[in-house]
Design a protein around this motif. Structure first.
Motif, PDB file in Angstrom:
ATOM      1  N   ALA A 279      -3.341   9.717   7.207  1.00  0.00           N
ATOM      2  CA  ALA A 279      -4.269   9.734   6.068  1.00  0.00           C
ATOM      3  C   ALA A 279      -4.903   8.355   5.899  1.00  0.00           C
ATOM      4  CB  ALA A 279      -3.533  10.111   4.784  1.00  0.00           C
ATOM      5  N   THR A 280      -6.136   8.308   5.447  1.00  0.00           N
ATOM      6  CA  THR A 280      -6.794   7.045   5.128  1.00  0.00           C
ATOM      7  C   THR A 280      -6.224   6.542   3.810  1.00  0.00           C
ATOM      8  OG1 THR A 280      -8.814   7.660   6.281  1.00  0.00           O
ATOM      9  CG2 THR A 280      -8.992   5.907   4.641  1.00  0.00           C
TER      10      THR A 280
ATOM     11  N   CYS B 147      -2.419   5.613   7.487  1.00  0.00           N
ATOM     12  CA  CYS B 147      -0.969   5.792   7.423  1.00  0.00           C
ATOM     13  C   CYS B 147      -0.423   6.124   8.812  1.00  0.00           C
ATOM     14  CB  CYS B 147      -0.623   6.911   6.447  1.00  0.00           C
ATOM     15  SG  CYS B 147       1.142   7.242   6.323  1.00  0.00           S
ATOM     16  N   PRO B 148       0.622   5.400   9.256  1.00  0.00           N
ATOM     17  CA  PRO B 148       1.205   5.686  10.566  1.00  0.00           C
ATOM     18  C   PRO B 148       2.052   6.958  10.566  1.00  0.00           C
ATOM     19  CG  PRO B 148       2.461   3.970   9.494  1.00  0.00           C
ATOM     20  CD  PRO B 148       1.280   4.260   8.613  1.00  0.00           C
ATOM     21  N   ALA B 149       2.415   7.452   9.388  1.00  0.00           N
ATOM     22  CA  ALA B 149       3.266   8.637   9.303  1.00  0.00           C
ATOM     23  C   ALA B 149       2.471   9.943   9.295  1.00  0.00           C
ATOM     24  CB  ALA B 149       4.142   8.557   8.051  1.00  0.00           C
TER      25      ALA B 149
ATOM     26  N   LEU C  73       0.853  -1.178   0.000  1.00  0.00           N
ATOM     27  CA  LEU C  73       0.000   0.000   0.000  1.00  0.00           C
ATOM     28  C   LEU C  73       0.895   1.237   0.000  1.00  0.00           C
ATOM     29  CD1 LEU C  73      -2.765  -0.828   2.647  1.00  0.00           C
ATOM     30  CD2 LEU C  73      -2.950  -0.877   0.165  1.00  0.00           C
ATOM     31  N   PHE C  74       0.432   2.279  -0.686  1.00  0.00           N
ATOM     32  CA  PHE C  74       1.145   3.547  -0.742  1.00  0.00           C
ATOM     33  C   PHE C  74       0.231   4.632  -0.207  1.00  0.00           C
ATOM     34  CE2 PHE C  74       2.793   0.893  -4.091  1.00  0.00           C
ATOM     35  CZ  PHE C  74       4.159   1.086  -4.015  1.00  0.00           C
ATOM     36  N   CYS C  75       0.754   5.485   0.655  1.00  0.00           N
ATOM     37  CA  CYS C  75      -0.036   6.607   1.150  1.00  0.00           C
ATOM     38  C   CYS C  75      -0.086   7.687   0.079  1.00  0.00           C
ATOM     39  CB  CYS C  75       0.584   7.167   2.425  1.00  0.00           C
ATOM     40  SG  CYS C  75      -0.325   8.606   3.048  1.00  0.00           S
ATOM     41  N   PRO C  76      -1.278   8.129  -0.304  1.00  0.00           N
ATOM     42  CA  PRO C  76      -1.386   9.152  -1.342  1.00  0.00           C
ATOM     43  C   PRO C  76      -0.943  10.532  -0.862  1.00  0.00           C
ATOM     44  CG  PRO C  76      -3.552   8.645  -0.473  1.00  0.00           C
ATOM     45  CD  PRO C  76      -2.585   7.671   0.157  1.00  0.00           C
TER      46      PRO C  76
ATOM     47  N   HIS D  77       4.383   7.249   2.068  1.00  0.00           N
ATOM     48  CA  HIS D  77       4.784   6.101   2.886  1.00  0.00           C
ATOM     49  C   HIS D  77       4.324   4.825   2.206  1.00  0.00           C
ATOM     50  CE1 HIS D  77       5.667   3.793   6.513  1.00  0.00           C
ATOM     51  NE2 HIS D  77       4.476   3.233   6.380  1.00  0.00           N
ATOM     52  N   GLU D  78       5.139   3.787   2.255  1.00  0.00           N
ATOM     53  CA  GLU D  78       4.738   2.504   1.689  1.00  0.00           C
ATOM     54  C   GLU D  78       5.100   1.379   2.646  1.00  0.00           C
ATOM     55  OE1 GLU D  78       7.815   0.800  -1.355  1.00  0.00           O
ATOM     56  OE2 GLU D  78       7.459   2.912  -1.829  1.00  0.00           O
ATOM     57  N   SER D  79       4.269   0.357   2.638  1.00  0.00           N
ATOM     58  CA  SER D  79       4.481  -0.808   3.490  1.00  0.00           C
ATOM     59  C   SER D  79       3.626  -1.945   2.960  1.00  0.00           C
ATOM     60  CB  SER D  79       4.106  -0.492   4.943  1.00  0.00           C
ATOM     61  OG  SER D  79       4.420  -1.571   5.788  1.00  0.00           O
TER      62      SER D  79
END
Length: 66
Positions: free
Chosen positions: A52-53, A47-49, A19-22, A26-28
């Protein structure tokens, strides 16, 4: 003529489910370090950073027996 494919055993490939945060990039992988909220009707990955959903999935309603 034969085709030679290199082995990926030595490489450090990205997991298939990433998954990538838009918002922040962040990616994980799944499961990763995402904040997961599970309600009876949906699952949300945050997103933990940056909070964001990243993904929101509705769960299908169970089928009732006839």
């Amino acid at each position: 003529m034969s085709t030679h494919h290199t082995s990926t055993d030595d490489a450090d490939p990205r997991p298939k489910a990433v998954l990538f945060c838009p918002d922040c990039g962040h990616e994980s992988g799944l499961p990763g370090d995402w904040i997961v909220d599970e309600d009876p009707g949906r699952t949300t990955h945050t997103c933990p950073a940056c909070d964001a959903t990243v993904e929101e999935r509705r769960r299908p309603e169970p089928m009732l027996a006839p």
